[in-house]
Design an enzyme around this catalytic site. Structure first.
Site, mmCIF file in Angstrom:
data_model
loop_
_atom_site.group_PDB
_atom_site.id
_atom_site.type_symbol
_atom_site.label_atom_id
_atom_site.label_comp_id
_atom_site.label_asym_id
_atom_site.label_seq_id
_atom_site.Cartn_x
_atom_site.Cartn_y
_atom_site.Cartn_z
ATOM 1 N N LYS A 88 116.967 39.449 -20.327
ATOM 2 C CA LYS A 88 116.791 41.016 -20.509
ATOM 3 C C LYS A 88 117.994 41.720 -20.444
ATOM 4 O O LYS A 88 119.160 41.363 -19.897
ATOM 5 C CB LYS A 88 115.823 41.803 -19.554
ATOM 6 C CG LYS A 88 116.476 41.687 -18.079
ATOM 7 C CD LYS A 88 117.279 42.732 -17.550
ATOM 8 C CE LYS A 88 117.785 42.412 -16.268
ATOM 9 N NZ LYS A 88 118.907 43.116 -15.897
ATOM 10 N N ASP A 138 112.947 41.934 -10.844
ATOM 11 C CA ASP A 138 112.931 41.655 -12.368
ATOM 12 C C ASP A 138 111.810 40.583 -12.876
ATOM 13 O O ASP A 138 111.530 40.475 -14.054
ATOM 14 C CB ASP A 138 114.201 41.315 -12.881
ATOM 15 C CG ASP A 138 115.341 42.488 -12.552
ATOM 16 O OD1 ASP A 138 114.955 43.568 -12.722
ATOM 17 O OD2 ASP A 138 116.410 41.913 -12.966
#
Ligand code: ATP
Length: 308
Positions: free
Chosen positions: A11, A144
């Protein structure tokens, strides 16, 4: 089932606003995650107990924060134990992680591996956890990890684990400049707290709004997204790693629409106009001599999923 393969993406935080340190030791976040086409692969086979091997980035001779552990400290190991405990099965699997996502690079590589492991082991063990159960387990593994499961684009609040999907019809092209040595995420947050205590950066009481970046992601053009990008961890990452300033300058000189530090760094994410522009920026940055590796990627891409 004898072999199960899952992949999960890295990401980039296209918006990362960090609040003050909370009493529980975490910082309140308002972030926009974008999943990009740099993928780790987790392969799971039946085993007796847990065994883990790592190949690619962070394997073998890697040192310091870059080194990916192959024992309990690996997030995949913890994902396997957590899923086994919650499903009431024994944690038996031989797992191989093939890493393309550099470790400790601000790209959530460990989180991607954990998300891929949850999906792979759920299939291998036939535990049939629903997507919602997997997301709840993911949140226990790390801030995350839920996003690594979900993929795409999402607004993250809380510690970043409370997600709201964001629409983006555009495929965004980026060039990732990966520095030689990883940065520890807790060290970067610690440096932010120090800079704030010294009054050298805003105190974080007011989290920057995510709307401009969300609107730009929805409809483009790249210039609008370029203008809206922001990361509160960039200042502390630069303080800990001053050579990052040169890396950001190199992206600027290569004609990127904008460049920012990804998450806690030290990866630099340079926004390109389109795919061709990304190829050109990749070549320029590879020649600039400031990065260990330079990779052209695009996003959004889906989150962790079974392959084949
Ligand atoms: P984030 O952006 O999520 O804060 P990061 O991308 O900077 O994290 P990771 O690649 O997730 O960092 O690795 C951070 C640390 O986690 C590494 O230093 C390593 O010791 C440990 N770790 C545990 N499991 C893994 C894994 N599967 N892959 C990489 N690192 C792992």
């Amino acid at each position: 089932m004898t072999v199960v393969v899952a992949r999960a993406p890295a990401k980039v935080n296209v918006h990362l606003a960090v609040g003050p340190l909370r009493p529980d030791g975490f910082h309140e976040l308002r972030t926009v995650f974008l999943a990009v086409s740099l993928l780790d692969t987790v392969t799971a086979r039946p085993g007796d107990g847990l065994a883990l091997t790592v190949t690619g980035e962070g394997a073998g001779a890697a040192r310091g924060a870059d080194r990916v552990p192959t024992d309990r400290r690996n997030l995949v190991w913890r994902a396997a134990e957590l899923l086994a405990t919650s499903a009431g099965v024994s944690a038996d699997a031989t797992i191989e992680i093939a890493k393309s996502i550099p470790a400790a690079a601000g790209l959530a590589g460990g989180s991607a591996d954990a998300a891929a492991a949850l999906v792979a082991l759920d299939a291998l063990w036939g535990t049939r956890a629903g997507r919602e159960d997997l997301v709840a387990l993911a949140a226990r593994l790390g801030s995350d990890v839920p996003f690594s499961l979900l993929g795409g684009v999402a607004l993250g609040t809380g510690r970043g684990e409370q997600l709201t999907p964001v629409l983006s019809r555009t495929r965004w092209h980026w060039v990732l400049g990966i520095a030689g040595e990883g940065l520890s995420t807790p060290a970067v947050y610690g440096e932010l707290d120090r800079l704030r205590a010294a009054g050298r950066v805003p105190d974080g009481q007011e989290l920057a709004a995510a709307e401009p970046v969300v609107a730009a992601l929805r409809s483009g053009p790249p210039e609008a997204l370029a203008a809206a990008l922001g990361n509160d961890l960039q200042a502390p990452a630069l303080a800990l790693r001053p050579e990052l300033a040169r890396a950001l300058r190199a992206a600027d000189e290569a004609g990127a629409a904008a460049a920012l530090v990804s998450g806690s760094g030290p990866t630099v994410a340079a926004l390109a106009q389109d795919e061709q522009d990304a190829v050109r920026i990749t070549a320029e940055l590879a020649g600039a001599g400031v990065f260990r590796t330079v990779r052209a990627v695009y996003g959004p891409v889906p989150g962790a999923r079974l392959v084949g």
